[in-house]
Design an enzyme around this catalytic site. Structure first.
Site, PDB file in Angstrom:
ATOM      1  N   LYS A  18       0.808  -1.220   0.004  1.00  0.00           N
ATOM      2  CA  LYS A  18       0.078   0.007   0.144  1.00  0.00           C
ATOM      3  C   LYS A  18       0.907   1.139   0.076  1.00  0.00           C
ATOM      4  O   LYS A  18       0.610   2.286  -0.601  1.00  0.00           O
ATOM      5  CB  LYS A  18      -1.277   0.108   0.983  1.00  0.00           C
ATOM      6  N   ARG A  93      -7.948   3.028  11.945  1.00  0.00           N
ATOM      7  CA  ARG A  93      -7.433   1.447  12.031  1.00  0.00           C
ATOM      8  C   ARG A  93      -8.749   0.716  12.879  1.00  0.00           C
ATOM      9  O   ARG A  93      -8.610  -0.222  13.224  1.00  0.00           O
ATOM     10  CB  ARG A  93      -6.319   1.534  13.082  1.00  0.00           C
ATOM     11  N   ARG A 127      11.202 -11.542   3.879  1.00  0.00           N
ATOM     12  CA  ARG A 127      11.918 -10.348   4.204  1.00  0.00           C
ATOM     13  C   ARG A 127      13.186 -10.469   4.897  1.00  0.00           C
ATOM     14  O   ARG A 127      13.316 -11.500   5.908  1.00  0.00           O
ATOM     15  CB  ARG A 127      11.125  -9.296   4.943  1.00  0.00           C
ATOM     16  N   ARG A 160      13.988 -10.362  10.325  1.00  0.00           N
ATOM     17  CA  ARG A 160      13.398  -9.341  11.368  1.00  0.00           C
ATOM     18  C   ARG A 160      13.082 -10.031  12.767  1.00  0.00           C
ATOM     19  O   ARG A 160      12.455 -11.108  12.420  1.00  0.00           O
ATOM     20  CB  ARG A 160      12.414  -8.709  10.932  1.00  0.00           C
ATOM     21  N   ARG A 171      -0.247 -10.865  13.885  1.00  0.00           N
ATOM     22  CA  ARG A 171      -0.557  -9.400  13.300  1.00  0.00           C
ATOM     23  C   ARG A 171      -1.503  -9.463  12.355  1.00  0.00           C
ATOM     24  O   ARG A 171      -2.706  -8.533  12.167  1.00  0.00           O
ATOM     25  CB  ARG A 171       0.794  -8.928  12.826  1.00  0.00           C
TER      26      ARG A 171
END
Ligand SMILES: [Zn+2]
Length: 221
Positions: A18, A93, A127, A160, A171
């Site tokens: 996004k 949110r 990632r 990470r 999440r």
């Protein structure tokens, strides 16, 4: 010529692209890109009063509350540096923030980037981060030239800390719990366009523009 003012919200789970899509729209349609996460990071970095509040809240392991988020968004939009409109990312949110937003601003569209959970997982777990210089990599989209090594400094690439399966699942679950009611609210007002976020970024951008009925205006390139 008179250009129209356009006000958009962009929503999508982590890994949906996004930020990239918002930047592409902002660039070609002279929109001001507003990222709520970036605004908070700025406050923390330059040590404003709000930054101090945010630091305290985070130190307690809590989330920044609705009132503070609303205040920051309101202040940012009140700067009125968005002559041709804005695209906002990271807000609202939850349902309460969405109601606040609709009371204060008329919006022209909500761009919903749709990415199936298994694809979110695939993208986010790919990632990597350079342990020395902090450069970002992605084993799908941005591979290093030598496996496991940073192209820039040769440092070791690591995952990470918060990109574990469990943390990501939490999440994604949290995202759906909070965001699905917001999308439902916006859908009832017929603001939402839903775009498949799986193709490459240019294809996704074309789909967004098509659904919003956007064509580049003369003089904006
Ligand atoms: Zn590096």
């Amino acid at each position: 010529m008179v250009r129209s003012v356009r006000k958009y919200v962009i929503m999508g789970v982590q890994g949906s692209g996004k930020g990239t899509q918002a930047a592409m729209l902002a660039r070609d349609f002279s929109l001001t890109q507003i990222g709520v996460g970036e605004i908070f990071r700025w406050h923390v970095q330059v040590h404003t009063k709000i930054g101090a509040d945010v630091r305290r809240i985070m130190a307690r392991g809590e989330l920044v509350g609705d009132a503070l988020v609303e205040k920051v968004v309101r202040e940012r939009l009140d700067q009125h540096d968005w002559n041709y409109g804005f695209i906002i990312d990271g807000f609202p949110r939850n349902r309460r923030q969405a109601e606040f937003f609709l009371e204060s601003y008329d919006i022209d569209g909500v761009i919903h980037l749709d990415l199936p959970d298994d694809e979110v997982r695939r993208r986010v777990l790919a990632r990597r981060l350079c342990s020395q210089c902090g450069m970002d990599y992605n084993l799908i989209a941005h591979r290093p030239e030598v496996e496991g090594k940073c192209d820039v400094c040769g440092g070791e690439l690591v995952t990470r800390e918060d990109d574990t399966e469990e943390a990501l699942a939490a999440r994604v679950r949290d995202y759906h719990e909070k965001t699905d009611p917001v999308l439902d609210l916006f859908r009832r007002k017929e603001y939402v366009i839903t775009v498949d976020a799986r193709p490459d970024k240019n294809t996704v951008q074309r789909a967004i523009r098509k659904q919003l009925g956007l064509q580049p205006e003369a003089g904006t390139q």
